[in-house]
Write an enzyme that holds these catalytic residues in place. Structure first.
Site, PDB file in Angstrom:
ATOM      1  N   ILE A  15       2.259   3.328   4.417  1.00  0.00           N
ATOM      2  CA  ILE A  15       1.597   4.396   3.654  1.00  0.00           C
ATOM      3  C   ILE A  15       0.079   4.201   3.636  1.00  0.00           C
ATOM      4  CG2 ILE A  15       1.717   3.399   1.303  1.00  0.00           C
ATOM      5  CD1 ILE A  15       2.401   7.040   2.359  1.00  0.00           C
ATOM      6  N   SER A  37      -4.648  -8.024   2.923  1.00  0.00           N
ATOM      7  CA  SER A  37      -3.406  -8.016   3.692  1.00  0.00           C
ATOM      8  C   SER A  37      -2.958  -9.450   3.925  1.00  0.00           C
ATOM      9  CB  SER A  37      -3.660  -7.331   5.038  1.00  0.00           C
ATOM     10  OG  SER A  37      -2.583  -7.567   5.894  1.00  0.00           O
ATOM     11  N   ARG A  38      -1.671  -9.696   3.706  1.00  0.00           N
ATOM     12  CA  ARG A  38      -1.144 -11.049   3.932  1.00  0.00           C
ATOM     13  C   ARG A  38      -1.319 -11.464   5.386  1.00  0.00           C
ATOM     14  NH1 ARG A  38       4.845 -10.093   2.637  1.00  0.00           N
ATOM     15  NH2 ARG A  38       4.273  -8.444   4.081  1.00  0.00           N
ATOM     16  N   LYS A  92       3.497   5.042  -5.731  1.00  0.00           N
ATOM     17  CA  LYS A  92       4.749   5.291  -6.431  1.00  0.00           C
ATOM     18  C   LYS A  92       5.847   4.395  -5.868  1.00  0.00           C
ATOM     19  CE  LYS A  92       7.648   6.830  -4.263  1.00  0.00           C
ATOM     20  NZ  LYS A  92       8.453   6.498  -3.008  1.00  0.00           N
ATOM     21  N   ASP A 170      13.970   5.325  -3.840  1.00  0.00           N
ATOM     22  CA  ASP A 170      12.559   5.264  -3.410  1.00  0.00           C
ATOM     23  C   ASP A 170      12.090   6.674  -3.008  1.00  0.00           C
ATOM     24  OD1 ASP A 170      10.037   3.725  -2.466  1.00  0.00           O
ATOM     25  OD2 ASP A 170      10.658   4.912  -0.743  1.00  0.00           O
TER      26      ASP A 170
HETATM   27  P1  NAP Z   1       5.548  -1.028   4.030  1.00  0.00           P
HETATM   28  O1  NAP Z   1       5.271  -0.302   5.306  1.00  0.00           O
HETATM   29  O2  NAP Z   1       6.622  -2.043   3.991  1.00  0.00           O
HETATM   30  O3  NAP Z   1       4.167  -1.646   3.561  1.00  0.00           O
HETATM   31  C1  NAP Z   1       4.037  -2.421   2.397  1.00  0.00           C
HETATM   32  C2  NAP Z   1       2.931  -3.435   2.641  1.00  0.00           C
HETATM   33  O4  NAP Z   1       2.733  -4.170   1.432  1.00  0.00           O
HETATM   34  C3  NAP Z   1       3.285  -4.465   3.688  1.00  0.00           C
HETATM   35  O5  NAP Z   1       2.934  -4.015   4.995  1.00  0.00           O
HETATM   36  C4  NAP Z   1       2.465  -5.630   3.260  1.00  0.00           C
HETATM   37  O6  NAP Z   1       1.181  -5.450   3.793  1.00  0.00           O
HETATM   38  C5  NAP Z   1       2.316  -5.494   1.756  1.00  0.00           C
HETATM   39  N1  NAP Z   1       3.092  -6.498   1.010  1.00  0.00           N
HETATM   40  C6  NAP Z   1       2.601  -7.345   0.081  1.00  0.00           C
HETATM   41  N2  NAP Z   1       3.551  -8.109  -0.417  1.00  0.00           N
HETATM   42  C7  NAP Z   1       4.671  -7.765   0.186  1.00  0.00           C
HETATM   43  C8  NAP Z   1       6.001  -8.245   0.078  1.00  0.00           C
HETATM   44  N3  NAP Z   1       6.346  -9.225  -0.766  1.00  0.00           N
HETATM   45  N4  NAP Z   1       6.937  -7.665   0.869  1.00  0.00           N
HETATM   46  C9  NAP Z   1       6.597  -6.678   1.724  1.00  0.00           C
HETATM   47  N5  NAP Z   1       5.330  -6.195   1.851  1.00  0.00           N
HETATM   48  C10 NAP Z   1       4.385  -6.749   1.089  1.00  0.00           C
HETATM   49  O7  NAP Z   1       5.888  -0.005   2.859  1.00  0.00           O
HETATM   50  P2  NAP Z   1       5.280   1.458   2.640  1.00  0.00           P
HETATM   51  O8  NAP Z   1       6.187   2.468   3.212  1.00  0.00           O
HETATM   52  O9  NAP Z   1       3.851   1.485   2.998  1.00  0.00           O
HETATM   53  O10 NAP Z   1       5.488   1.582   1.070  1.00  0.00           O
HETATM   54  C11 NAP Z   1       4.651   0.922   0.137  1.00  0.00           C
HETATM   55  C12 NAP Z   1       4.699   1.696  -1.150  1.00  0.00           C
HETATM   56  O11 NAP Z   1       4.246   3.030  -0.898  1.00  0.00           O
HETATM   57  C13 NAP Z   1       6.117   1.834  -1.730  1.00  0.00           C
HETATM   58  O12 NAP Z   1       6.086   1.743  -3.122  1.00  0.00           O
HETATM   59  C14 NAP Z   1       6.552   3.216  -1.281  1.00  0.00           C
HETATM   60  O13 NAP Z   1       7.477   3.813  -2.182  1.00  0.00           O
HETATM   61  C15 NAP Z   1       5.227   3.961  -1.313  1.00  0.00           C
HETATM   62  N6  NAP Z   1       5.204   5.139  -0.444  1.00  0.00           N
HETATM   63  C16 NAP Z   1       5.669   5.074   0.847  1.00  0.00           C
HETATM   64  C17 NAP Z   1       5.702   6.236   1.621  1.00  0.00           C
HETATM   65  C18 NAP Z   1       6.186   6.239   3.047  1.00  0.00           C
HETATM   66  O14 NAP Z   1       6.342   7.334   3.614  1.00  0.00           O
HETATM   67  N7  NAP Z   1       6.393   5.127   3.694  1.00  0.00           N
HETATM   68  C19 NAP Z   1       5.251   7.439   1.100  1.00  0.00           C
HETATM   69  C20 NAP Z   1       4.720   7.446  -0.189  1.00  0.00           C
HETATM   70  C21 NAP Z   1       4.722   6.288  -0.941  1.00  0.00           C
HETATM   71  P3  NAP Z   1       0.392  -6.683   4.407  1.00  0.00           P
HETATM   72  O15 NAP Z   1       1.271  -7.209   5.492  1.00  0.00           O
HETATM   73  O16 NAP Z   1      -0.853  -6.024   4.874  1.00  0.00           O
HETATM   74  O17 NAP Z   1       0.187  -7.663   3.312  1.00  0.00           O
END
Ligand code: NAP
Length: 313
Positions: A15, A37-38, A92, A170
């Protein structure tokens, strides 16, 4: 001209890349000054840090942070940001539990910073016109269908299946963020059936019924196993026709009724979110609506758990 708010993003996942970076690049309200970022992420030569503590002890001047990590790890990061006196944008859902979001709201108030519990789906084009059209109508019943293919939309996101990851809620909480915005009265969980794959800790599908204070029934069908056409629809039957919000709030239509007034002043959900974040920072207030998270918590509190076949990605 107003001075841009210096912003850092924490958690450079899907996101952050898909929505936050373009929205920030498209506004003069914010200047992106760092990323956290980790895994390290050198973005256009910007300073980057492995965690928020490293950012806090650096000499980069920050006014606000956008937290784009999974919900399970957000509270501690938000607490650190608030201690620094930084305004906080929470992706969110705003947290993994209700209590932690209330605590963050109180801490933000005590520190005099703005906390934004963002609900991006509320900024979809059809949502505000739908709210206006429904105001004062006699609502008969509501059907929410949110069926998407988890393999397409959440590839490799193991956190979504862990405790506090919400599983199918989610995306389902996005539907509830719209429903709690457009429907005129609060509504309450009556029944919840949650399908839990035997190898996972969060539901893959759920069927819920709610009822509002006037007895209007609301049915919700969530499924992460939808292949082919995807559904993100809310259908509201009223005395004056049936309103359909499709495409996650993006497309509004009315059958057998007067067409609603449609304005196009929100050009996309994330630009809308960042306009709102800038506005609350400049007004010195917070925006923390817990209604969608409360309903999800109530579904988990009252739901019947059905074990279903394992989910293998
Ligand atoms: P994602 O692709 O898995 O990204 C989450 C990022 O958070 C990871 O890439 C990581 O970034 C970081 N992170 C830090 N601690 C972590 C841990 N313990 N485990 C996993 N990741 C960790 O997820 P996402 O889809 O972006 O979603 C993140 C949030 O945005 C969620 O709450 C989701 O509901 C919300 N969201 C997502 C979307 C969508 O379409 N995907 C839409 C709206 C909202 P680093 O590796 O850089 O640290």
């Amino acid at each position: 001209m107003t001075v841009p708010i210096r912003l850092a993003i924490v958690g450079m996942g899907k996101i952050a890349h898909d929505q936050h970076l373009p929205a920030i690049a498209g506004t003069s309200n914010f200047d992106l000054v760092a990323t956290v970022s980790r895994h390290g992420a050198n973005l256009n030569g910007l300073p980057f840090f492995p965690d928020i503590e490293a950012l806090a002890s650096s000499d980069v001047a920050v006014d606000a942070v956008a937290l784009c990590t999974p919900p399970q790890v957000r509270r501690q990061i938000a607490e650190t940001a608030i201690r620094q006196g930084w305004h906080v944008f929470l992706e969110k859902p705003p947290g993994a539990t209700l209590a932690e979001v209330v605590a963050l709201r109180d801490a933000a108030e005590a520190k005099g910073i703005s906390l934004f519990a963002s609900w991006h789906s509320r900024y979809a084009d059809g949502v505000e016109p739908a709210r206006r059209w429904l105001a004062g109508r006699d609502i008969r019943h509501v059907a929410i269908t949110w069926r998407e293919d988890v393999r397409v939309w959440h590839p490799g996101q193991e956190w979504i299946w862990e405790p506090g990851g919400f599983g199918v809620f989610d995306p389902g909480i996005n539907a509830l963020s719209i429903a709690t915005r457009i429907l005129p009265r609060p509504f309450f969980v009556e029944t919840a059936d949650l399908d839990l794959p035997e190898n996972r800790a969060a539901p893959i599908a759920a069927r819920l019924t709610f009822r509002d204070a006037k007895g209007v029934p609301i049915a919700m069908d969530l499924d992460f196993r939808q292949e082919g056409p995807q559904s993100w629809d809310i259908v509201v039957a009223t005395d004056a026709g049936t309103l359909t919000l499709a495409m996650g709030g993006g497309q509004l239509s009315i059958a057998d009724g007067d067409p609603p007034e449609v304005t196009n002043d929100l050009r996309g959900e994330y630009p809308g979110l960042y306009r709102r974040f800038a506005a609350i920072i400049r007004a010195g207030v917070s925006d923390v609506d817990l209604a969608p998270l409360r309903l999800v918590a109530d579904a988990f509190l009252t739901g019947r758990i059905n074990q279903v076949e394992p989910f293998i990605e």
